[in-house]
Design a protein around this motif. Structure first.
Motif, mmCIF file in Angstrom:
data_model
loop_
_atom_site.group_PDB
_atom_site.id
_atom_site.type_symbol
_atom_site.label_atom_id
_atom_site.label_comp_id
_atom_site.label_asym_id
_atom_site.label_seq_id
_atom_site.Cartn_x
_atom_site.Cartn_y
_atom_site.Cartn_z
ATOM 1 N N ASP A 105 -12.526 -3.716 49.241
ATOM 2 C CA ASP A 105 -12.743 -2.272 49.203
ATOM 3 C C ASP A 105 -13.473 -1.720 50.417
ATOM 4 N N LEU A 106 -14.296 -2.535 51.052
ATOM 5 C CA LEU A 106 -15.043 -2.063 52.217
ATOM 6 C C LEU A 106 -14.564 -2.793 53.469
ATOM 7 N N GLY B 245 -23.370 2.437 54.836
ATOM 8 C CA GLY B 245 -22.581 1.498 54.047
ATOM 9 C C GLY B 245 -23.508 0.644 53.187
ATOM 10 N N GLY B 246 -23.159 0.507 51.921
ATOM 11 C CA GLY B 246 -24.025 -0.258 51.014
ATOM 12 C C GLY B 246 -24.938 0.617 50.183
ATOM 13 N N TYR C 25 -25.712 2.755 47.286
ATOM 14 C CA TYR C 25 -25.020 2.826 46.001
ATOM 15 C C TYR C 25 -24.367 4.194 45.805
ATOM 16 N N ARG D 23 -15.346 1.102 56.730
ATOM 17 C CA ARG D 23 -16.598 1.140 57.490
ATOM 18 C C ARG D 23 -16.396 1.507 58.960
ATOM 19 N N GLU E 94 -21.355 4.635 48.343
ATOM 20 C CA GLU E 94 -20.208 3.803 47.967
ATOM 21 C C GLU E 94 -19.551 4.313 46.681
ATOM 22 N N LEU F 160 -16.648 -2.831 42.655
ATOM 23 C CA LEU F 160 -16.242 -2.970 44.046
ATOM 24 C C LEU F 160 -16.241 -4.431 44.485
ATOM 25 N N ASP F 161 -15.252 -4.764 45.284
ATOM 26 C CA ASP F 161 -15.204 -6.061 45.950
ATOM 27 C C ASP F 161 -15.407 -5.791 47.439
ATOM 28 N N TYR F 162 -16.411 -6.418 48.032
ATOM 29 C CA TYR F 162 -16.766 -6.050 49.409
ATOM 30 C C TYR F 162 -15.588 -6.192 50.372
ATOM 31 N N MET G 117 -19.296 -7.939 43.568
ATOM 32 C CA MET G 117 -20.383 -8.110 44.531
ATOM 33 C C MET G 117 -21.694 -8.531 43.864
#
Length: 560
Positions: free
Chosen positions: A62-63, A406-407, A409, A73, A412, A57-59, A2
């Motif tokens: 992972d999210l 979400g987002g 630090y 989310r 996450e 993390l890869d958005y 990210m």
């Protein structure tokens, strides 16, 4: 990834400079209150979090976006922007008539779903007139011994207009059968009934300890209900896989998450062994978690739960439907954090915990009442709890955007750490032969006992502050009105049960119980036979006794 690699290098140097030049000066003037800060799961908390802590993390992986795999989310794209969570207050005391009045009161005050608390004898499959029930009838929930009680419990409440959650486990097939029979009497077929049976027998051995049958038989009964509902009751959630009781017994957030998911895996495996495809039944599985005091850890736990379950359902069980990958959760604020001292402080605790559940994306929520460390809640206390949810929903602004933390630090990082450690626990459980073997070996019991001991010692040493208990205590007791159950309740309930047993067709009862016994001996799905028995007013105690004759009774493993 990210973040840009070059920018991350610059950030790393800037952080080192901040530690060396800025933070060190502050620490000289104002040393930190503790040498280490930790969440309940044991992870050390850094003084500050930056993109470095979530660099791996890869958005999208992972999210993802809300409503898309892996559902970190949220399982719905619009969440509370479209529909506020179901406000489902856990209720039950005294006779069926007493609880019926409480249900109608809560519905009139804006509750959007019912949740039934049963008394101890009912939970243990005992009739109200059993000698072991003496002194317990209607004390911690509503007394239900026969279909007659269930008819009175839902009198004047159309079952096609509400959803009902029933916190019942080993006798769950009996109570659901009674509910189905009431629906039929109202003209509501079972396929139109909506709600949830807890039906999580594994966690009884792990934490709650309200066990009747041995683990294999208990698991069989849970799966009977899942299979039956999959085929006959498409709107019913046949199981609520429960971490709540695990947490209340003393587990950490990580243990609650890992042990609950492990139970879920066991139910999926056992149901698939019946010949059902995972996509037939998985969309109706539901979960039940506690919301404890550590605000950010709880939010991260709920987010991690969705991700772990989605990965397992997709990669391990090859689910194809997105709904099969959803972890739909009911959350209840933590009863074990409530204090008898200065009980009004509990309103604040409950608010923080309820807010964490909402920010974590719960589908339904129960907020505890401030007086529940003392007794079952009064009408006023229940109203405050419901208003707490309503204020969060309509006045706080947290429902305006999906997954507002979400987002972060920190959130996450904590979410991902819980995901990683949960998979480690799952591997350990798998290597010991699964959940049932873990129960027999006392693994879960020891893990929870150790965590509970450590938590209590922290309080007693003053390392963990409980306001009003080991800090900011008052000499005088703060008194609040409490609900008292009249001694007359037990007499009235026993009298009614004896009248039902005298007036019913006892020949038909014996026939239905004999058919149930034969079906149990043949290892059939017992739901149709239990439904036939309750319709002729066979009691919960009579049905449970019949099953004990086939399955035997559980003897508690003593763990040191």
């Amino acid at each position: 990834m990210m973040f840009d690699e070059r920018k991350m290098g610059e950030l790393s140097k800037a952080r080192e400079k901040w530690e060396r030049e800025t933070r060190s000066k502050w620490l000289e003037a104002l040393p930190e209150r503790e040498e280490n800060f930790r969440v309940s799961s044991g992870f050390e908390v850094n003084p500050v979090y930056t993109p470095e802590d979530v660099a791996g993390l890869d958005y999208l992986r992972d999210l993802g976006f809300p409503g898309e795999y892996p559902f970190t989310r949220g399982i719905h794209a619009t969440m509370y922007r479209s529909r506020i969570w179901t406000m489902r207050q856990f209720s039950g005391f005294g006779t069926a008539e007493d609880t019926n009045k409480r249900f109608k009161y809560l519905l009139s005050e804006g509750e959007t779903g019912l949740s039934v608390a049963f008394d101890y004898p009912t939970i243990m499959g005992l009739d109200s007139d059993d000698p072991l029930s003496m002194g317990e009838v209607g004390r911690c929930g509503v007394a239900v011994s026969t279909l007659k009680d269930m008819e009175m419990l839902f009198d004047g409440i159309p079952l096609d207009k509400v959803t009902t959650s029933m916190t019942i486990n080993m006798p769950a097939p009996i109570l659901l059968s009674m509910y189905v029979a009431v629906g039929e009497k109202q003209g509501v077929p079972m396929e139109k009934l909506g709600g949830t049976t807890q039906n999580d027998n594994l966690k009884e051995f792990i934490a709650q300890k309200l066990c009747i049958f041995p683990p294999e038989a208990a698991l069989k009964l849970s799966v009977d209900l899942i299979e039956y509902c999959t085929r006959k009751m498409p709107k019913w959630n046949p199981i609520s896989i429960s971490g709540y009781h695990i947490r209340e017994a003393g587990a950490t957030a990580l243990q609650e998450l890992a042990f609950t998911i492990a139970d879920g895996v066991t139910y999926v495996e056992a149901t698939m062994e019946r010949g059902l495809d995972v996509d037939e039944f998985a969309p109706r599985l539901s979960f039940f978690f506690a919301s404890h005091n550590d605000f950010f850890e709880e939010i991260a736990k709920f987010r991690a739960a969705r991700k772990v379950w989605a990965i397992l359902m997709k990669e391990r069980f090859n689910a194809k439907k997105e709904r099969s990958m959803w972890l739909r959760m009911h959350v209840q604020t933590s009863g074990c954090t409530l204090t008898a001292q200065q009980p009004l402080n509990n309103i604040v605790r409950v608010t923080i915990q309820a807010l964490a559940a909402v920010l974590g994306g719960a589908q339904s929520l129960h907020a505890n009442s401030y007086d529940e460390a003392l007794a079952l809640p009064t009408e006023e206390a229940v109203r405050v709890s419901l208003r707490t949810q309503q204020i969060i929903a309509y006045e706080s602004g947290v429902c305006s955007t999906v997954d507002p933390l979400g987002g972060s630090y920190y959130v996450e990082w904590l979410t991902e750490r819980l995901v990683e450690e949960t998979f480690r626990y799952l591997d350990r459980i798998e290597k010991m032969g699964g959940v049932v073997e873990g129960i027999k070996k006392g693994f879960f019991q020891r893990e929870i006992a150790e965590s509970a001991r450590r938590y209590q010692q922290e309080i007693e040493r003053g390392e963990r502050v409980v306001v009003g208990v080991n800090k900011y205590a008052l000499d005088e007791k703060v008194k609040v009105p409490i609900l008292r159950i009249d001694e007359e309740v037990e007499r009235l309930q026993v009298e009614r049960l004896r009248r039902v047993k005298a007036e019913r067709d006892n020949g038909r009862v014996e026939e239905r119980l004999a058919a149930l016994r034969r079906a149990a001996e043949r290892d059939e799905n017992l739901m149709p036979y239990i439904l036939d028995a309750v319709k002729v007013y066979a009691s919960i105690g009579e049905i449970t006794k019949t099953l004990k004759e086939v399955y035997g009774e559980y003897q508690e493993l003593i763990v040191f």
